[in-house]
Design a protein around this motif. Structure first.
Motif, short mmCIF file in Angstrom:
data_model
loop_
_atom_site.label_atom_id
_atom_site.label_comp_id
_atom_site.label_asym_id
_atom_site.label_seq_id
_atom_site.Cartn_x
_atom_site.Cartn_y
_atom_site.Cartn_z
N LYS A 287 2.56 2.17 2.21
CA LYS A 287 2.87 2.17 3.95
C LYS A 287 4.15 2.18 4.06
O LYS A 287 4.68 1.14 4.34
N ARG B 41 -3.24 5.02 5.04
CA ARG B 41 -2.36 3.21 3.41
C ARG B 41 -2.44 2.59 4.55
O ARG B 41 -0.80 1.00 4.54
N ARG C 164 -3.54 9.97 -0.58
CA ARG C 164 -3.80 9.00 0.56
C ARG C 164 -2.46 9.72 2.04
O ARG C 164 -1.76 9.33 2.70
N GLU D 246 0.84 -1.72 0.06
CA GLU D 246 0.03 -0.06 -0.10
C GLU D 246 1.13 1.35 -0.17
O GLU D 246 0.68 2.28 0.72
#
Lengths: 534, 248
Positions: free
Chosen positions: A134, B49, B221, A132
């Motif tokens: 992240k 996220r 995001r 993602e």
């Protein structure tokens, strides 16, 4: 916060090239590297080092006027703010306001922040990302050098983002398997300190690991040497008044030394023991006025906080008086610590601990003068602890709501005696029993300490009030001091109320069993003691 | 630890954007912040996220089988952590209904991390339900975004009525309303805001504008306060946070 992992990069190949290749291989996102001049700060006892964090004032090399104070832990900024060029943090109150720096203040407490290292670093920060995009781990890459250009080890710090420890494990495995990366415990500031030959940070707690099979004579000397080292480590800072904790720790080492000497009856010969007990009593006594003055100043913010704001302002003359007293006491202490008497005591003591000089020759192990010297240290220490514990229990049980304050003050001394024994000789005994034994004792000592300290402070404040009155202080100041004394009375009364519950916890069956286990007292003797005392 | 819940009976009023951006602003000021995405749609989780999954689901947290601390995920921002959304949260009402003290449960779960955080943001799904009542009981303040439209204002009135009728549930809860998605180019918005500020002087002074930068949060995001910290909406959230802290 997740564990911090550090790796140094083998310097044979250019570390920057190695790092770039690795970053690409494992897919690290990387911000553009920036160059900084960094001045690191820490407390004399290395609180930031122990916390695995660093505090630094950093100037961008490209923009020299861009100066920041940054508290960093493994690439994560815990607190940062712009500061004036040339800024150096000092005591906690010199740190910027805000909740993040409040947490640093809690860590630093009353210690002074001192410069510990200066480096120039090329820093890039990045992250290990998941599908993602992240960040699952923060990666901090540092290519540092000393101000003279001498390179320091290139360092990578990796910390898993909370909740992503499993994802980071793979990255760490790759790093451990990489031939150019070596796990390390040291930070860039540590490497810089090491390179310029800086000594270790001041030790915090006693870290004695005593040999349970050794003789009392040998163990007593090991403990006394450790305490001597603590005195020496804190001596210069005490004379120079770097911060109040140097004197505090110096005094603790002196008091523990006195206590170990006191408990050395039968281990050390009476002549040497008496001589040094006198010497260290004097040494302790000369430090008391300055410590009292330090305590007044350290407690001043609490005192102000307990009063309404207008009273707080009215206490400014008291603050001036406390500062002035501290300066006067400190000046006298510095003179006393540099005196011939102190130097002679130090030299004789060092000689004695080395087993040399006239006082050492008076201590033949196993002689009539020192019948316990050759006995097992563990047995002798256990006897002393048993006696100290029994006395504390016996005296504590006699205290009730109508007892005189002196009874609580005396009990504080009993408790200190036992605590010093546990601290100095605890490693001779099982750690699990010690943990049970120490916690309620510490809690009891806290309340006894609060009871006595508030009384001493209230008396001192009354005396300062009379002095300020004579010097023409305003009515508001005198009233505010009355308010402060009243607050101390409230605190003292609260401590008195809390005493019974704290003592009850200490005098519990579980704690008694722990002491019995440490001191080797069997159930029979323990029962007899209970019967006798209750 | 202060618990703040972004809440409105009506959906689409900027609750999640407010929670995400205010949490980011609070963290960037050095506070330790936790955002719990209680909305099963998981928009706040998406913005950070984080995967919308809690092991064992909401039931594990509410039953105590899993500690809240074990499901927290660090965000990409310093001092800001997330409890992700989970699809099972759509059954939170049923789970709470089965519990012994449903209203006190959320606060009890949060008490496990009380030492770790200065502020907790609860991003709630729109409705009045047992979940929202549990949020009312847990929270110190309710942050209520209000679009300056007649319908949105009606829902604010409904919340007011609920608060007045249920003092045992709301207890010392502070209600902090503020204008969200406000378009000062629209006459209706301007007029309604003016009128409502007269009627409700307790509304927070700052207002969050309707702005495309906020809509871009879904693309990037990221909180708008991180993406474009000098932008108009970012400054609005910063100012709104100042108002909230002052009222707390």
């Amino acid at each position: 916060m997740s564990e911090l992992h550090r790796f140094v990069v083998d310097g044979i190949i250019d570390p920057a090239v190695t790092l770039a290749a690795f970053a690409e291989k494992v897919g690290l996102s990387e911000n553009e590297a920036e160059e900084f001049d960094r001045r690191f700060f820490d407390t004399p006892d290395g609180r930031l080092h122990a916390d695995q964090s660093t505090l630094e004032v950093r100037n961008s090399v490209e923009f020299p006027l861009m100066c920041s104070l940054v508290w960093l832990k493994g690439g994560q900024v815990l607190a940062s703010t712009r500061v004036e060029s040339g800024f150096s943090p000092d005591f906690a109150d010199s740190l910027p306001s805000g909740p993040a720096f409040d947490r640093l203040r809690e860590l630093v407490e009353m210690r002074r922040l001192l410069p510990v290292a200066t480096v120039r670093s090329r820093i890039s920060s990045g992250g290990h990302l998941d599908s993602e995009e992240k960040t699952t781990a923060r990666v901090h890459i540092d290519l540092p050098s000393l101000p003279d250009g001498q390179p320091l080890p290139a360092l990578i710090e990796v910390r898993a983002v909370r909740g992503y420890e499993a994802e980071t494990a793979g990255l760490l495995r790759s790093m451990r398997a990489h031939e150019a990366f070596e796990p390390s415990d040291l930070s860039t500031a540590d490497f810089a300190r090491e390179m310029v030959g800086a000594g270790p940070y001041l030790p915090g707690k006693l870290s004695l690991q005593l040999d349970a099979s050794a003789s009392a004579d040998a163990v007593w000397r090991v403990v006394l040497r450790e305490l001597h080292d603590a005195m020496i480590a804190n001596f210069r800072g005490t004379v120079d008044d770097i911060d109040s904790e140097y004197l505090h720790d110096f005094r603790v080492a002196v008091r523990r030394t006195r206590s170990v000497l006191q408990e050395g009856r039968g281990v050390l010969t009476p002549a040497a023991r008496d001589h040094f007990r006198d010497g260290f009593k004097w040494l302790g006594d000369i430090t008391t006025p300055t410590r009292d003055a330090d305590v007044h100043l350290l407690d001043y913010p609490n005192m102000i906080g307990a009063l309404s704001p207008e009273y707080g302002e009215a206490l400014a003359p008291l603050h001036e008086l406390l500062l002035s007293r501290q300066r006067t006491c400190q000046a006298q202490l510095a003179l006393d610590l540099r005196s011939v008497r102190r130097a002679e005591l130090g030299a004789e003591w060092a000689e004695f601990l080395a087993g040399e000089g006239p006082w050492a020759r008076t201590t033949p192990a196993g002689s009539d003068a020192a019948p316990d010297a050759s006995r097992s240290a563990r047995d002798v220490a256990a006897e002393r602890m048993e006696r100290a514990h029994s006395r504390l229990v016996r005296d504590g049980r006699t205290i009730d709501g109508s007892s005189e304050p002196e009874a609580l003050h005396d009990l504080r001394k009993d408790a200190k005696r036992l605590r010093y024994l546990l601290e100095c000789f605890g490693s001779l005994f099982p750690a699990e029993d010690l943990a049970v034994a120490v916690k309620p004792l510490k809690s009891l000592q806290d309340v006894l300490g609060e009871f006595q300290d508030t009384e001493v402070q209230a008396h001192a404040l009354a005396q300062f009030g009379r002095q300020l009155d004579v010097e023409g202080a305003s009515t508001d100041t005198i009233l505010a001091m009355g308010g402060a004394i009243e607050q101390l009375s409230v605190r003292q009364a609260r401590a008195r109320r809390e005493f019974a519950a704290r003592f009850e916890s200490f005098d519990s069956r579980e704690v008694e069993s722990a002491y019995d286990s440490i001191t080797g007292v069997g159930p029979t003797k323990s029962k007899k003691r209970k019967k006798k005392n209750r | 630890m202060k618990i703040l819940a972004t809440y409105n009976i009506k959906g689409g009023v900027g609750k999640t954007a407010s929670a995400v951006n205010l949490a980011h602003v609070a963290a960037s000021r050095g506070n330790r912040v936790l955002l719990w995405d209680l909305d099963p749609q998981g928009a706040a989780t998406f913005y950070f996220r984080v995967k919308p999954k809690v092991k064992g689901g909401g039931e594990a947290l509410l039953s105590g089988r899993r500690e809240l601390a074990d499901v927290i995920k660090g965000s990409d921002y310093d001092n800001l952590d997330i409890v992700p959304a989970d699809f099972s949260y759509r059954h939170l009402d049923l789970m709470l209904d089965d519990a012994k003290k449903p209203l006190a449960l959320l606060r009890k779960v949060l008490s496990g991390v009380a030492d770790e955080y200065d502020y907790v943001f609860l991003d709630c799904a729109p409705s009045i339900s047992l979940t929202s009542e549990s949020v009312f009981r847990a929270a110190d303040a309710l942050l209520v975004p209000v679009i300056p439209t007649t319908l949105s204002i009606r829902t604010f009135d409904q919340l007011d009525a609920f608060v007045a009728e249920n003092p045992d549930i709301v207890r010392k809860l502070k209600i902090m309303g503020f204008f969200s998605m406000a378009d000062s180019r629209k006459r209706l918005h301007r007029e309604l805001m003016e009128e409502l500020r007269e009627q409700r002087p307790e509304l927070l002074p700052s207002q969050v504008p309707m702005d495309t930068d906020i809509e871009r949060m879904g693309v990037h995001r990221q909180p708008v306060t991180a993406m474009f910290p000098k932008s108009r909406p970012a400054r609005a959230y910063q100012s709104l946070w100042d108002d909230i802290v002052e009222r707390l």
